[in-house]
Design an enzyme around this catalytic site. Structure first.
Site, PDB file in Angstrom:
ATOM      1  N   LYS A  26       0.088 -16.395 -15.218  1.00 24.88           N
ATOM      2  CA  LYS A  26       1.226 -17.124 -15.790  1.00 24.88           C
ATOM      3  C   LYS A  26       1.076 -17.239 -17.301  1.00 24.88           C
ATOM      4  O   LYS A  26       2.028 -16.962 -18.046  1.00 24.88           O
ATOM      5  CB  LYS A  26       1.286 -18.535 -15.178  1.00 24.88           C
ATOM      6  CG  LYS A  26       2.180 -19.497 -15.923  1.00 24.88           C
ATOM      7  CD  LYS A  26       2.266 -20.843 -15.241  1.00 24.88           C
ATOM      8  CE  LYS A  26       1.214 -21.849 -15.647  1.00 24.88           C
ATOM      9  NZ  LYS A  26       1.415 -22.452 -16.975  1.00 24.88           N
ATOM     10  N   ASN A  27      -0.123 -17.665 -17.739  1.00 25.40           N
ATOM     11  CA  ASN A  27      -0.270 -17.985 -19.157  1.00 25.40           C
ATOM     12  C   ASN A  27      -0.393 -16.757 -20.049  1.00 25.40           C
ATOM     13  O   ASN A  27      -0.489 -16.882 -21.269  1.00 25.40           O
ATOM     14  CB  ASN A  27      -1.435 -18.953 -19.366  1.00 25.40           C
ATOM     15  CG  ASN A  27      -1.084 -20.338 -18.836  1.00 25.40           C
ATOM     16  OD1 ASN A  27       0.096 -20.630 -18.606  1.00 25.40           O
ATOM     17  ND2 ASN A  27      -2.079 -21.183 -18.633  1.00 25.40           N
ATOM     18  N   ARG A 103       6.875 -26.575 -21.427  1.00 28.71           N
ATOM     19  CA  ARG A 103       6.305 -26.682 -22.759  1.00 28.71           C
ATOM     20  C   ARG A 103       5.996 -25.324 -23.384  1.00 28.71           C
ATOM     21  O   ARG A 103       6.137 -25.126 -24.592  1.00 28.71           O
ATOM     22  CB  ARG A 103       5.018 -27.491 -22.592  1.00 28.71           C
ATOM     23  CG  ARG A 103       4.369 -27.878 -23.822  1.00 28.71           C
ATOM     24  CD  ARG A 103       2.977 -28.395 -23.559  1.00 28.71           C
ATOM     25  NE  ARG A 103       2.153 -27.908 -24.641  1.00 28.71           N
ATOM     26  CZ  ARG A 103       2.157 -28.444 -25.845  1.00 28.71           C
ATOM     27  NH1 ARG A 103       2.866 -29.501 -26.102  1.00 28.71           N
ATOM     28  NH2 ARG A 103       1.422 -27.928 -26.807  1.00 28.71           N
ATOM     29  N   ASP A 127       3.842 -30.555 -18.782  1.00 29.42           N
ATOM     30  CA  ASP A 127       2.960 -31.296 -17.893  1.00 29.42           C
ATOM     31  C   ASP A 127       2.722 -32.691 -18.414  1.00 29.42           C
ATOM     32  O   ASP A 127       2.577 -32.924 -19.606  1.00 29.42           O
ATOM     33  CB  ASP A 127       1.612 -30.579 -17.788  1.00 29.42           C
ATOM     34  CG  ASP A 127       1.628 -29.518 -16.714  1.00 29.42           C
ATOM     35  OD1 ASP A 127       2.272 -29.753 -15.682  1.00 29.42           O
ATOM     36  OD2 ASP A 127       1.004 -28.473 -16.917  1.00 29.42           O
ATOM     37  N   ASP A 322      -8.104 -26.315 -16.848  1.00 28.24           N
ATOM     38  CA  ASP A 322      -7.265 -26.011 -15.681  1.00 28.24           C
ATOM     39  C   ASP A 322      -8.070 -25.980 -14.375  1.00 28.24           C
ATOM     40  O   ASP A 322      -7.524 -26.155 -13.300  1.00 28.24           O
ATOM     41  CB  ASP A 322      -6.573 -24.655 -15.860  1.00 28.24           C
ATOM     42  CG  ASP A 322      -5.848 -24.595 -17.178  1.00 28.24           C
ATOM     43  OD1 ASP A 322      -4.680 -24.974 -17.225  1.00 28.24           O
ATOM     44  OD2 ASP A 322      -6.473 -24.197 -18.172  1.00 28.24           O
TER      45      ASP A 322
HETATM   46  N1  EPU Z   1      -3.314 -29.535 -29.538  1.00 25.69           N
HETATM   47  C1  EPU Z   1      -2.952 -30.238 -30.660  1.00 25.69           C
HETATM   48  N2  EPU Z   1      -1.999 -29.711 -31.470  1.00 25.69           N
HETATM   49  C2  EPU Z   1      -1.412 -28.515 -31.223  1.00 25.69           C
HETATM   50  C3  EPU Z   1      -1.785 -27.813 -30.066  1.00 25.69           C
HETATM   51  C4  EPU Z   1      -2.747 -28.349 -29.245  1.00 25.69           C
HETATM   52  O1  EPU Z   1      -3.466 -31.312 -30.902  1.00 25.69           O
HETATM   53  O2  EPU Z   1      -0.556 -28.093 -32.011  1.00 25.69           O
HETATM   54  C5  EPU Z   1      -4.319 -30.098 -28.623  1.00 25.69           C
HETATM   55  C6  EPU Z   1      -3.724 -30.431 -27.276  1.00 25.69           C
HETATM   56  O3  EPU Z   1      -3.085 -31.668 -27.283  1.00 25.69           O
HETATM   57  C7  EPU Z   1      -4.912 -30.370 -26.373  1.00 25.69           C
HETATM   58  C8  EPU Z   1      -5.742 -29.243 -26.970  1.00 25.69           C
HETATM   59  O4  EPU Z   1      -5.289 -29.113 -28.324  1.00 25.69           O
HETATM   60  O5  EPU Z   1      -5.649 -31.560 -26.463  1.00 25.69           O
HETATM   61  C9  EPU Z   1      -5.628 -27.927 -26.225  1.00 25.69           C
HETATM   62  O6  EPU Z   1      -4.344 -27.418 -26.309  1.00 25.69           O
HETATM   63  P1  EPU Z   1      -3.960 -25.879 -26.338  1.00 25.69           P
HETATM   64  O7  EPU Z   1      -2.955 -25.738 -27.420  1.00 25.69           O
HETATM   65  O8  EPU Z   1      -5.140 -24.988 -26.342  1.00 25.69           O
HETATM   66  O9  EPU Z   1      -3.235 -25.778 -24.938  1.00 25.69           O
HETATM   67  P2  EPU Z   1      -1.870 -25.056 -24.721  1.00 25.69           P
HETATM   68  O10 EPU Z   1      -1.880 -23.803 -25.498  1.00 25.69           O
HETATM   69  O11 EPU Z   1      -0.769 -26.000 -24.923  1.00 25.69           O
HETATM   70  C10 EPU Z   1      -2.641 -23.579 -22.743  1.00 25.69           C
HETATM   71  C11 EPU Z   1      -2.204 -23.356 -21.329  1.00 25.69           C
HETATM   72  C12 EPU Z   1      -2.573 -24.557 -20.484  1.00 25.69           C
HETATM   73  C13 EPU Z   1      -4.072 -24.783 -20.575  1.00 25.69           C
HETATM   74  C14 EPU Z   1      -4.491 -24.935 -22.047  1.00 25.69           C
HETATM   75  C15 EPU Z   1      -5.969 -25.059 -22.251  1.00 25.69           C
HETATM   76  C16 EPU Z   1      -0.242 -22.011 -21.617  1.00 25.69           C
HETATM   77  C17 EPU Z   1       1.220 -21.891 -21.449  1.00 25.69           C
HETATM   78  N3  EPU Z   1      -0.779 -23.175 -21.296  1.00 25.69           N
HETATM   79  O12 EPU Z   1      -1.940 -24.718 -23.187  1.00 25.69           O
HETATM   80  O13 EPU Z   1      -2.236 -24.231 -19.149  1.00 25.69           O
HETATM   81  O14 EPU Z   1      -4.415 -25.937 -19.873  1.00 25.69           O
HETATM   82  O15 EPU Z   1      -4.043 -23.789 -22.806  1.00 25.69           O
HETATM   83  O16 EPU Z   1      -6.619 -23.892 -21.875  1.00 25.69           O
HETATM   84  O17 EPU Z   1      -0.879 -21.053 -21.994  1.00 25.69           O
HETATM   85  C18 EPU Z   1      -1.291 -24.626 -17.038  1.00 25.69           C
HETATM   86  O18 EPU Z   1      -1.340 -23.420 -16.817  1.00 25.69           O
HETATM   87  O19 EPU Z   1      -0.944 -25.440 -16.168  1.00 25.69           O
HETATM   88  C19 EPU Z   1      -1.627 -25.144 -18.347  1.00 25.69           C
HETATM   89  C20 EPU Z   1      -1.364 -26.396 -18.689  1.00 25.69           C
END
Ligand code: EPU
Length: 433
Positions: A26-27, A103, A127, A322
């Site tokens: 998915k990601n 998101r 989420d 995850d």
């Molecule tokens: N964060 C910030 N500012 C930002 C971006 C992130 O403070 O601008 C913080 C977040 O709040 C969090 C941490 O950094 O505390 C990690 O966030 P990250 O940006 O790495 O996560 P994401 O890119 O939003 C992706 C996956 C998630 C997975 C996380 C961590 C996708 C679409 N989502 O999210 O997957 O948990 O990386 O590996 O790629 C899922 O599949 O259910 C899912 C939530």
């Protein structure tokens, strides 16, 4: 997507036997779909899972003016290819109704800015596990010259001087290796002027998959998969010459590994890649799940009671956040006490209350959970608070006496093609009602 009831009904089962498929991630798929915005023409993606989040991303692209078509299922029952037709001119807007549902829609921001000079993207929801800002995305894109303001709940981004002006390559240092922020800046940089360097970049296999796809579209990228990525911007990209196959889903694979841990058995997970799950596999060995390389993917087996371990989530290649609900669920029936520390998302322990309703002995304090294994869980009505936690409650039902009913199953459909059927094929007693 077929209409299914919003509950999983799970009865204790196992041992599990047979073969299941990890499928495309998915990601990665969501970002590859967004990357198609970067070049006019017909793109083709293989192995994109038939899940709700992909449907939402298809709607986001639809709002932007892109046609997304799913070809008929493959001969082996796998998903048909996704054909994405990107026009010359885009409507650079991702509306609230869609971004609010998912998101990850925010990953259209980088491609739209670099390709259309403008982007209006609603501030993301998604989420419900803690505050998830996008400041790192905005910082990275601002470093390349974009300007942003928030207007009526939307992020309005612009490239100064457009259409003459472009984003300009820069050295971008992330304060945290955010996965989707890395995706966004990588895509924006692909069409920027000059060289962009991303320091402290996310190293997830899905980031490498995106970079590989962009390279096949004509981008010049070095270092994906490391924390230092360099992108030489090009004037134009083109659709990849043939279908790009999405990297396997390591979180679906982890879900199936945990199912084997909880129900026992011997299962082959097709496509699963050990080299994308090193730290998790190390922990699973300690927990008592044997994982071996098989020609088709990974073979997992477990028998008897699991053992407790301590686990801390970290950015890749650490143990992913995850995986954590699956680990906590396994520890809740393991022998001993395990401490699980969440280092990424502050609110990602909400499902613990649901596990407690099933008799789990878990104490949370800040970002730690202390899990004292009990001999057996007890089936109960519980509610899926989010995608991965929902899946882990289904797995908990495999190790619980009596019937477990997991409501709000729709959360699970965001990331699993059909978890009940997958588990049933392995011999578990799980259905949708
Ligand atoms: N964060 C910030 N500012 C930002 C971006 C992130 O403070 O601008 C913080 C977040 O709040 C969090 C941490 O950094 O505390 C990690 O966030 P990250 O940006 O790495 O996560 P994401 O890119 O939003 C992706 C996956 C998630 C997975 C996380 C961590 C996708 C679409 N989502 O999210 O997957 O948990 O990386 O590996 O790629 C899922 O599949 O259910 C899912 C939530």
């Amino acid at each position: 997507m077929s209409r299914r009831g919003d509950h999983f009904v799970v009865r204790p089962g196992g041992p599990l036997h047979g073969t299941a498929r990890a499928g495309g991630a998915k990601n990665s798929a969501l970002k590859l779909m967004a990357a198609c915005l970067l070049a006019e023409g017909r793109h083709r993606l293989a192995g994109v899972p038939r899940i709700v989040d992909v449907e939402i991303m298809a709607q986001v692209l639809g709002a932007i003016g892109v046609r997304v078509e799913r070809l008929p299922d493959a001969a082996d029952g796998g998903p048909g290819d996704l054909v994405i037709d990107t026009p010359a001119t885009l409507v650079p807007e991702a509306p609230y109704e869609l971004v609010e549902k998912m998101r990850a829609s925010v990953v259209v921001l980088g491609p739209l800015l670099t390709r259309a000079g403008r982007a209006s993207v609603s501030l993301p929801g998604g989420d419900d596990f803690g505050s998830r800002p996008i400041d790192i995305h905005l910082h990275g894109l601002s470093m390349l010259g974009a300007s942003f303001e928030t207007v009526h709940g939307n992020i309005e981004g612009r490239v100064p001087g457009w259409p003459g002006g472009r984003l300009v390559g820069q050295r971008v240092v992330f304060e945290y290796p955010s996965h989707t922020a890395t995706d966004n800046v990588l895509m924006a940089a692909a069409l920027a002027k000059g060289t962009t360097v991303i320091e402290n970049a996310a190293r997830e296999p899905e980031v490498s998959d995106l970079a590989a796809f962009l390279v096949r579209m004509g981008a010049s990228i070095r270092g994906a998969g490391t924390s230092h990525i360099e992108v030489d911007g090009v004037d134009e990209l083109h659709p990849a010459p043939d279908a790009h196959r999405v990297v396997p889903d390591r979180v679906v694979a982890a879900t199936l590994l945990a199912a084997v841990g909880l129900a026992g058995g011997d299962v082959v997970i097709e496509d699963a890649r050990a080299d994308h799950m090193d730290m998790l596999l190390r922990k699973l060995e300690e927990i008592g799940i044997t994982v071996a390389q098989a020609p088709e993917g990974l073979r997992a087996s477990a028998a008897g009671r699991l053992h407790s371990v301590d686990v801390a989530t970290l950015p890749y290649p650490g143990v992913a956040t995850d995986y954590k609900p699956f680990i906590v669920t396994m520890l809740s029936v393991a022998d001993g006490v395990g401490i699980v520390t969440e280092n990424l998302f502050s609110g990602r322990f909400r499902y613990v209350d649901e596990l407690r309703r099933m008799g789990a002995d878990i104490r949370t304090e800040g970002h730690h959970a202390v899990v004292r294994g009990v001999a057996r869980l007890s089936g109960a009505p519980v509610r899926a608070p989010d995608l991965r936690a929902g899946a882990s409650l289904v797995l908990a039902g495999l190790a619980a006496d009596g019937e477990t009913v997991v409501s709000a199953a729709r959360h699970v459909d965001r990331g699993y093609e059909d978890l009940a059927t997958t588990l049933r094929a392995l011999g578990a007693d799980v259905e949708r009602a």
